[in-house]
Design an enzyme around this catalytic site. Structure first.
Site, mmCIF file in Angstrom:
data_model
loop_
_atom_site.group_PDB
_atom_site.id
_atom_site.type_symbol
_atom_site.label_atom_id
_atom_site.label_comp_id
_atom_site.label_asym_id
_atom_site.label_seq_id
_atom_site.Cartn_x
_atom_site.Cartn_y
_atom_site.Cartn_z
ATOM 1 N N PHE A 1 2.016 -31.870 -3.992
ATOM 2 C CA PHE A 1 2.880 -33.028 -4.217
ATOM 3 C C PHE A 1 2.317 -33.929 -5.311
ATOM 4 O O PHE A 1 1.102 -34.040 -5.452
ATOM 5 C CB PHE A 1 3.027 -33.840 -2.917
ATOM 6 C CG PHE A 1 3.624 -33.023 -1.797
ATOM 7 C CD1 PHE A 1 5.006 -32.919 -1.672
ATOM 8 C CD2 PHE A 1 2.800 -32.338 -0.912
ATOM 9 C CE1 PHE A 1 5.556 -32.134 -0.656
ATOM 10 C CE2 PHE A 1 3.348 -31.550 0.094
ATOM 11 C CZ PHE A 1 4.732 -31.450 0.231
ATOM 12 N N GLY A 2 3.244 -34.582 -6.023
ATOM 13 C CA GLY A 2 2.832 -35.586 -6.991
ATOM 14 C C GLY A 2 2.572 -36.908 -6.278
ATOM 15 O O GLY A 2 2.847 -37.054 -5.084
ATOM 16 N N GLY A 3 2.034 -37.849 -7.009
ATOM 17 C CA GLY A 3 1.889 -39.215 -6.502
ATOM 18 C C GLY A 3 0.757 -39.448 -5.519
ATOM 19 O O GLY A 3 0.723 -40.484 -4.859
ATOM 20 N N MET B 1 5.707 -23.937 -7.246
ATOM 21 C CA MET B 1 5.234 -23.896 -5.852
ATOM 22 C C MET B 1 6.159 -23.009 -5.031
ATOM 23 O O MET B 1 7.383 -23.042 -5.220
ATOM 24 C CB MET B 1 5.240 -25.305 -5.262
ATOM 25 C CG MET B 1 4.462 -26.322 -6.089
ATOM 26 S SD MET B 1 4.380 -27.909 -5.260
ATOM 27 C CE MET B 1 3.678 -28.934 -6.563
ATOM 28 N N SER C 1 3.462 -33.799 -16.385
ATOM 29 C CA SER C 1 3.936 -32.854 -15.373
ATOM 30 C C SER C 1 5.396 -33.103 -15.041
ATOM 31 O O SER C 1 5.772 -34.177 -14.562
ATOM 32 C CB SER C 1 3.094 -32.990 -14.102
ATOM 33 O OG SER C 1 3.770 -32.351 -13.041
ATOM 34 N N HIS D 1 1.556 -23.967 -14.137
ATOM 35 C CA HIS D 1 0.564 -24.025 -13.056
ATOM 36 C C HIS D 1 1.160 -23.348 -11.819
ATOM 37 O O HIS D 1 2.036 -23.898 -11.176
ATOM 38 C CB HIS D 1 0.246 -25.510 -12.805
ATOM 39 C CG HIS D 1 -0.720 -25.767 -11.702
ATOM 40 N ND1 HIS D 1 -0.940 -27.038 -11.180
ATOM 41 C CD2 HIS D 1 -1.543 -24.934 -11.005
ATOM 42 C CE1 HIS D 1 -1.843 -26.968 -10.225
ATOM 43 N NE2 HIS D 1 -2.222 -25.710 -10.088
ATOM 44 N N MET E 1 -8.294 -29.433 -9.867
ATOM 45 C CA MET E 1 -7.385 -30.271 -9.078
ATOM 46 C C MET E 1 -8.157 -31.476 -8.537
ATOM 47 O O MET E 1 -9.221 -31.312 -7.931
ATOM 48 C CB MET E 1 -6.800 -29.497 -7.899
ATOM 49 C CG MET E 1 -5.818 -28.394 -8.228
ATOM 50 S SD MET E 1 -4.303 -28.903 -9.067
ATOM 51 C CE MET E 1 -3.664 -30.197 -8.008
ATOM 52 N N ASP F 1 4.892 -27.247 -12.774
ATOM 53 C CA ASP F 1 4.310 -26.922 -11.470
ATOM 54 C C ASP F 1 5.219 -25.984 -10.687
ATOM 55 O O ASP F 1 6.353 -26.337 -10.359
ATOM 56 C CB ASP F 1 4.101 -28.205 -10.665
ATOM 57 C CG ASP F 1 2.938 -29.024 -11.201
ATOM 58 O OD1 ASP F 1 1.817 -28.483 -11.244
ATOM 59 O OD2 ASP F 1 3.157 -30.179 -11.593
ATOM 60 N N GLY G 1 -3.328 -37.388 -9.638
ATOM 61 C CA GLY G 1 -3.744 -38.789 -9.567
ATOM 62 C C GLY G 1 -4.283 -39.355 -10.863
ATOM 63 O O GLY G 1 -5.052 -40.315 -10.855
ATOM 64 N N HIS H 1 3.368 -29.729 -18.589
ATOM 65 C CA HIS H 1 2.824 -29.089 -17.392
ATOM 66 C C HIS H 1 3.980 -28.776 -16.432
ATOM 67 O O HIS H 1 4.762 -29.653 -16.079
ATOM 68 C CB HIS H 1 1.836 -30.061 -16.751
ATOM 69 C CG HIS H 1 1.051 -29.521 -15.611
ATOM 70 N ND1 HIS H 1 -0.093 -28.772 -15.783
ATOM 71 C CD2 HIS H 1 1.226 -29.621 -14.269
ATOM 72 C CE1 HIS H 1 -0.587 -28.441 -14.599
ATOM 73 N NE2 HIS H 1 0.200 -28.947 -13.662
ATOM 74 N N MET I 1 1.170 -22.418 -8.233
ATOM 75 C CA MET I 1 0.624 -22.672 -6.890
ATOM 76 C C MET I 1 1.377 -21.754 -5.946
ATOM 77 O O MET I 1 2.218 -22.189 -5.148
ATOM 78 C CB MET I 1 0.810 -24.161 -6.540
ATOM 79 C CG MET I 1 -0.172 -25.048 -7.283
ATOM 80 S SD MET I 1 0.367 -26.766 -7.353
ATOM 81 C CE MET I 1 1.491 -26.658 -8.739
ATOM 82 N N ASP J 1 -5.880 -32.391 -13.048
ATOM 83 C CA ASP J 1 -4.524 -32.510 -12.505
ATOM 84 C C ASP J 1 -4.552 -33.186 -11.137
ATOM 85 O O ASP J 1 -5.156 -32.674 -10.199
ATOM 86 C CB ASP J 1 -3.947 -31.080 -12.393
ATOM 87 C CG ASP J 1 -2.504 -31.045 -11.976
ATOM 88 O OD1 ASP J 1 -1.838 -32.100 -11.986
ATOM 89 O OD2 ASP J 1 -2.030 -29.938 -11.639
HETATM 90 C C1 DX5 Z 1 0.294 -31.304 -7.711
HETATM 91 C C2 DX5 Z 1 0.619 -30.817 -9.090
HETATM 92 C C3 DX5 Z 1 0.448 -31.858 -10.131
HETATM 93 C C4 DX5 Z 1 1.324 -33.059 -9.961
HETATM 94 C C5 DX5 Z 1 0.508 -34.232 -10.371
HETATM 95 O O1 DX5 Z 1 0.202 -30.254 -6.833
HETATM 96 O O2 DX5 Z 1 -0.183 -29.719 -9.449
HETATM 97 O O3 DX5 Z 1 0.604 -31.325 -11.430
HETATM 98 O O4 DX5 Z 1 2.499 -33.042 -10.708
HETATM 99 O O5 DX5 Z 1 1.221 -35.374 -10.062
HETATM 100 P P1 DX5 Z 1 0.550 -36.804 -10.166
HETATM 101 O O6 DX5 Z 1 0.143 -37.003 -11.585
HETATM 102 O O7 DX5 Z 1 1.657 -37.707 -9.742
HETATM 103 O O8 DX5 Z 1 -0.620 -36.820 -9.222
HETATM 104 ZN ZN ZN Z 2 -0.088 -29.106 -11.581
#
Ligand code: DX5
Ligand code: ZN
Length: 233
Positions: free
Chosen positions: A142-144, A36, A7, A65, A136, A34, A176, A32, A67, A174
């Site tokens: 958010f990532g992480g 938003m 991603s 993706h 999901m 993202d 964690g 991937h 969102m 997708d």
């Molecule tokens: C979150 C995104 C994910 C995100 C995953 O809303 O859809 O694609 O990048 O990030 P990690 O792998 O850090 O959870």
């Molecule tokens: Zn995503």
């Protein structure tokens, strides 16, 4: 073999082109992306202009993706910008079936995504119209974030439904994902792992992707010793 879709949300945004090339060189199957809108989720990321700018740099399939609140308004722009797969959320506004149809008419692969709190039963009726279901395993935005273990049974449910109905649908996970959670998802029936922070934080992205791709193929499932992780920081 499991597919891996890094991603770009966790990439260095000051050099997205280089990061895309890094992902491709590391052996990723898809990338991937993202999107938003600050409405469907509280965060804002990238739009079709960025997708268009990245497209000529790589042949890797773009797994976009969305969102966003009202995806039908933007699917054509993303298709023209170079998306190969366009995934929309079942929780977003608008007519989901119509949007899926439109993505297909644009010659792209439609996907449906669902948040951790949405049951699999809500998307069953789309399964014979789509190419991928994106489950999901964190709240989108958010990532992480930490992987939500309770979502694993949704993966098994999707696997069972797809097999029983003889459908050709990828199960993308997708949120964690790392080598431990990713392995559990593949064991439950996932075919594609999307991951940001756990891949981009590594010096050896290629080694990690190689390991993940071996999940589910009878290798890397405990008998094969995983190489050590080499964090960048
Ligand atoms: C979150 C995104 C994910 C995100 C995953 O809303 O859809 O694609 O990048 O990030 P990690 O792998 O850090 O959870
Ligand atoms: Zn995503």
């Amino acid at each position: 073999m499991t597919k891996v879709s890094p991603s770009m949300l966790s990439a260095d945004f000051s050099k997205l082109g280089e990061e895309l090339r890094r992902v491709e060189a590391a052996g990723a199957d898809w990338v991937h992306i993202d999107v938003m809108d600050g409405m469907f989720v509280p965060n804002l990321t990238i739009g079709p202009l960025v997708v268009k700018a990245l497209r000529p740099l790589s042949k890797i399939p773009f797994d976009v993706h969305l969102m966003i609140q009202d995806p039908i308004r933007y699917v054509e722009e993303f298709a023209k910008a170079g998306a190969d797969m366009i995934t929309i959320h079942t929780e977003s506004k608008g007519n989901t079936m119509k949007t899926i149809k439109k993505i297909r008419e644009l010659g792209k692969s439609p996907g449906i995504s669902l948040n951790p709190g949405t049951p699999f039963s809500k998307v069953k009726r789309y399964l014979d119209k789509i190419d991928l279901i994106l489950i999901m395993t964190v709240q989108p935005g958010f990532g992480g974030q930490a992987f939500r273990e309770e979502c694993v049974q949704k993966i098994s449910r999707a696997r069972k439904f797809i097999d029983e109905n003889n459908l050709n649908v990828e199960i993308v996970i997708d949120g964690g994902i790392n080598r431990e959670t990713g392995k559990r998802c593949v064991d439950a029936g996932a075919t594609v792992l999307a991951a940001g922070s756990s891949l981009f934080s590594l010096k050896d992205m290629e080694g990690e992707i190689t390991l993940w791709r071996s999940f589910g193929s009878g290798q890397g499932g405990g008998s094969v010793q995983a190489p050590p992780r080499t964090p960048l920081l």
